[in-house]
Write an enzyme that holds these catalytic residues in place. Structure first.
Site, PDB file in Angstrom:
ATOM      1  N   GLY A 106      -7.854  34.585 -17.799  1.00 29.15           N
ATOM      2  CA  GLY A 106      -8.501  34.386 -19.083  1.00 29.15           C
ATOM      3  C   GLY A 106      -7.951  33.224 -19.867  1.00 29.15           C
ATOM      4  N   PHE A 107      -8.470  33.079 -21.071  1.00 29.51           N
ATOM      5  CA  PHE A 107      -8.101  31.986 -21.957  1.00 29.51           C
ATOM      6  C   PHE A 107      -6.957  32.407 -22.878  1.00 29.51           C
ATOM      7  CE2 PHE A 107     -12.367  31.216 -20.513  1.00 29.51           C
ATOM      8  CZ  PHE A 107     -12.408  29.852 -20.299  1.00 29.51           C
ATOM      9  N   GLY A 108      -6.315  31.414 -23.465  1.00 27.58           N
ATOM     10  CA  GLY A 108      -5.114  31.675 -24.244  1.00 27.58           C
ATOM     11  C   GLY A 108      -5.307  32.637 -25.392  1.00 27.58           C
ATOM     12  N   VAL A 109      -6.285  32.376 -26.248  1.00 29.62           N
ATOM     13  CA  VAL A 109      -6.491  33.223 -27.427  1.00 29.62           C
ATOM     14  C   VAL A 109      -6.954  34.613 -27.025  1.00 29.62           C
ATOM     15  CG1 VAL A 109      -7.877  33.504 -29.519  1.00 29.62           C
ATOM     16  CG2 VAL A 109      -6.938  31.261 -28.945  1.00 29.62           C
ATOM     17  N   GLU A 110      -7.782  34.697 -25.985  1.00 27.96           N
ATOM     18  CA  GLU A 110      -8.391  35.972 -25.608  1.00 27.96           C
ATOM     19  C   GLU A 110      -7.483  36.856 -24.765  1.00 27.96           C
ATOM     20  OE1 GLU A 110     -12.972  34.239 -25.503  1.00 27.96           O
ATOM     21  OE2 GLU A 110     -11.890  34.579 -23.642  1.00 27.96           O
ATOM     22  N   ALA A 111      -6.662  36.263 -23.908  1.00 30.85           N
ATOM     23  CA  ALA A 111      -5.794  37.049 -23.026  1.00 30.85           C
ATOM     24  C   ALA A 111      -4.318  36.746 -23.242  1.00 30.85           C
ATOM     25  CB  ALA A 111      -6.163  36.793 -21.563  1.00 30.85           C
ATOM     26  N   GLU A 150       9.532  26.897 -21.507  1.00 23.96           N
ATOM     27  CA  GLU A 150       9.712  25.603 -20.845  1.00 23.96           C
ATOM     28  C   GLU A 150       8.546  24.746 -21.300  1.00 23.96           C
ATOM     29  OE1 GLU A 150       8.985  22.653 -18.804  1.00 23.96           O
ATOM     30  OE2 GLU A 150       8.714  23.907 -17.017  1.00 23.96           O
ATOM     31  N   CYS A 155       6.199  18.268 -16.621  1.00 23.15           N
ATOM     32  CA  CYS A 155       6.854  18.296 -17.938  1.00 23.15           C
ATOM     33  C   CYS A 155       8.000  17.293 -18.015  1.00 23.15           C
ATOM     34  CB  CYS A 155       7.370  19.701 -18.241  1.00 23.15           C
ATOM     35  SG  CYS A 155       6.060  20.935 -18.358  1.00 23.15           S
TER      36      CYS A 155
END
Length: 507
Positions: free
Chosen positions: A219-224, A263, A302
């Site tokens: 899922g997506f960040g806000v939703e899951a 990280e 990164c």
């Protein structure tokens, strides 16, 4: 040269399923709201599977499964947990080519990298922590003749792990191997850009773990991601990604006073002292290769050495050779073993990189090579490709200060040791750095003076399992890799025991 067939086509060694649900409690379950999203390949921009779109309800179901499994897994003997990790590594090694092709197709990186680095490193990380947990011991302290302090390592319980899209399988392994070795159950959320390769990996190893020990919610960040990171039912949150998102993860976890490992981003300096150019030998050639490391994994690392600092006395000669070396980097089909640079991981990332190429020009930076999107024809048409790009400018420019996360390096010169260190440290970040010199006194002093969690000395982009990795400043909190990671996924139990039959004497 080997050209692997695209997954699902004639002659392919890999086939993705047309749809992936969530993996919860040892089985695949559909999303609570019945929604899915398409997952395109960066190779050609076309969807190749669809993925369950998770929400808080799916996260709760995964946490239920993890909490049911955690006590039993935590009580499982160290020997048995270690053996399971070794079996996972063996299964991965037996399917190394398949995993490499699967990840390259989903992420866009050259298969030569997944074959030689990503997947072998992931295998080694499982083996390393299988051995490290067998060697871990508690401690005993003799307080006096009749009193002993026992210290035990106990698992945290259920931990949340949120994985980035630049190294889908390897970054999952960095978190999973120590967490599982330490006896924790895990709820893992892969990046929405690259969830399918995690599920392909699961198809090979899931039967080795008890149900509920590892759960994957897409899922997506806000939703899951947000409901997972903010849940009071997790004992720790581990996240790899950009600094702005890491700040949110930290806020979510702090609401429940949960520890985090973050990280985050970087703007790593790669410093070349003038003695590198003293002789035309293997070391000079190695240093030039070190310069080009900004293009490894399309710069989507990164620790990408996205700032190069070259001592003024050799700057002109060094940069002439460095540009020529960079122009030898071969773009092409990511599934071709001769290809050195593949596709960016998503269209969003492609657009971000292209915007920074414009920003660099607007700031007055000089393009020494590259600077454009690569437009392929044929089967690569529609893919997300960018030329390796070298900008020349100064350290106050945005292209020197902001993380681009693409095959772009910004180059400037320095006068002496102090100037190099000052410029290297003039950044919000502190994840990695490179130092190139023939003088070990200079190398040591620079390594200690640079404010970064890892300083590669006469090398770059090596990631052994037994070397601690993590950032200073806004590049993160905590460390990954090394045996110390076991304690990051454990809590210490002290039993202070008196064997004296005599009274305490307080009252």
């Amino acid at each position: 040269m080997t050209r692997y067939a695209a997954p699902g086509t004639e002659g392919a060694i890999v086939s993705y399923q047309s749809r992936y649900d969530h993996f919860i409690g040892g089985e695949y379950v559909p999303p609570a709201r019945g929604q899915y999203f398409e997952n395109p390949s960066p190779v050609n921009g076309l969807p190749f599977t669809e993925i369950a779109r998770g929400t808080a309800d799916d996260v709760e179901r995964a946490l239920d499964a993890a909490h049911e499994a955690a006590p039993g897994w935590g009580r499982t003997s160290v020997t048995e947990r270690s053996d399971i990790l070794l079996k996972i590594a063996d299964r991965m090694e037996a399917n190394l080519e398949r995993l490499a092709v699967a990840e390259s197709w989903e992420n866009g990186k050259p298969v030569r990298e997944t074959l030689a680095a990503d997947i072998p490193l992931a295998i080694d990380h499982f083996r390393y922590f299988a051995g490290a947990v067998r060697a871990q011991e508690g401690s005993l302290g003799e307080i006096d003749d009749d009193t002993v302090a026992y210290h035990f390592h106990e698992p945290l319980g259920v931990v949340a792990q949120i994985i980035p899209w630049n190294f889908p399988i390897l970054m999952a392994t960095w978190k999973l191997a120590p967490a599982l070795a330490a006896g924790n159950a895990v709820v893992l959320k892969p990046a929405e850009q690259t969830p399918a390769s995690i599920h392909y990996w699961l198809s090979l190893v899931a039967d080795l773990l008890p149900p509920g020990v590892l759960n994957v919610v897409n899922g997506f960040g806000v939703e899951a991601g947000k409901p997972l990171a903010s849940s009071p039912r997790v004992a720790k949150v581990a996240f790899t990604g950009e600094t702005t998102t890491g700040r949110l993860i930290m806020q979510y976890a702090s609401e429940n006073i949960k520890p985090v490992t973050l990280e985050l981003g970087g703007k790593s300096p790669n410093i070349f002292f003038e003695d590198v150019w003293a002789r035309d030998d293997d070391f000079r050639d190695k240093a030039l290769e070190g310069f080009t490391m900004f293009a490894l994994n399309q710069g989507e690392v990164c620790t990408c050495p996205s700032r190069a600092l070259v001592q003024r006395g050799v700057y002109a000669e060094f940069m002439e050779a460095a540009v020529a070396r960079t122009e030898l980097i071969k773009p092409g089909h990511p599934l071709d073993t001769d290809t050195m640079i593949g596709a960016q991981a998503s269209n969003d990332q492609l657009e971000k990189i292209l915007s920074y190429l414009d920003i660099g020009r607007q700031e007055g930076a000089k393009v020494l090579t590259g600077g454009e999107r690569i437009e392929h024809d044929g089967e690569l048409k529609g893919g997300y490709y960018v030329q390796p790009t070298i900008f020349e400018g100064h350290n106050r420019m945005r292209i020197f200060q902001e993380e681009i996360f693409g095959p772009v390096v910004s180059v400037t010169s320095f006068d002496d040791f102090d100037d190099a260190v000052k410029t290297a440290n003039d950044t919000l970040y502190g994840l990695g750095a490179g130092v190139w010199t023939r003088d070990m006194n200079t190398a040591y002093r620079a390594g200690r003076a640079i404010q970064a969690g890892r300083v590669w000395t006469n090398c770059y982009h090596a990631y052994p399992a037994h070397a601690a990795f993590g950032g200073y400043k806004q590049s993160g909190i905590g460390r990954e890799n090394h045996k110390m990671m076991l304690e990051h996924y454990q809590q210490t139990k002290n039993i202070l025991c008196s064997y004296s039959p005599k009274k305490l004497g307080f009252f």
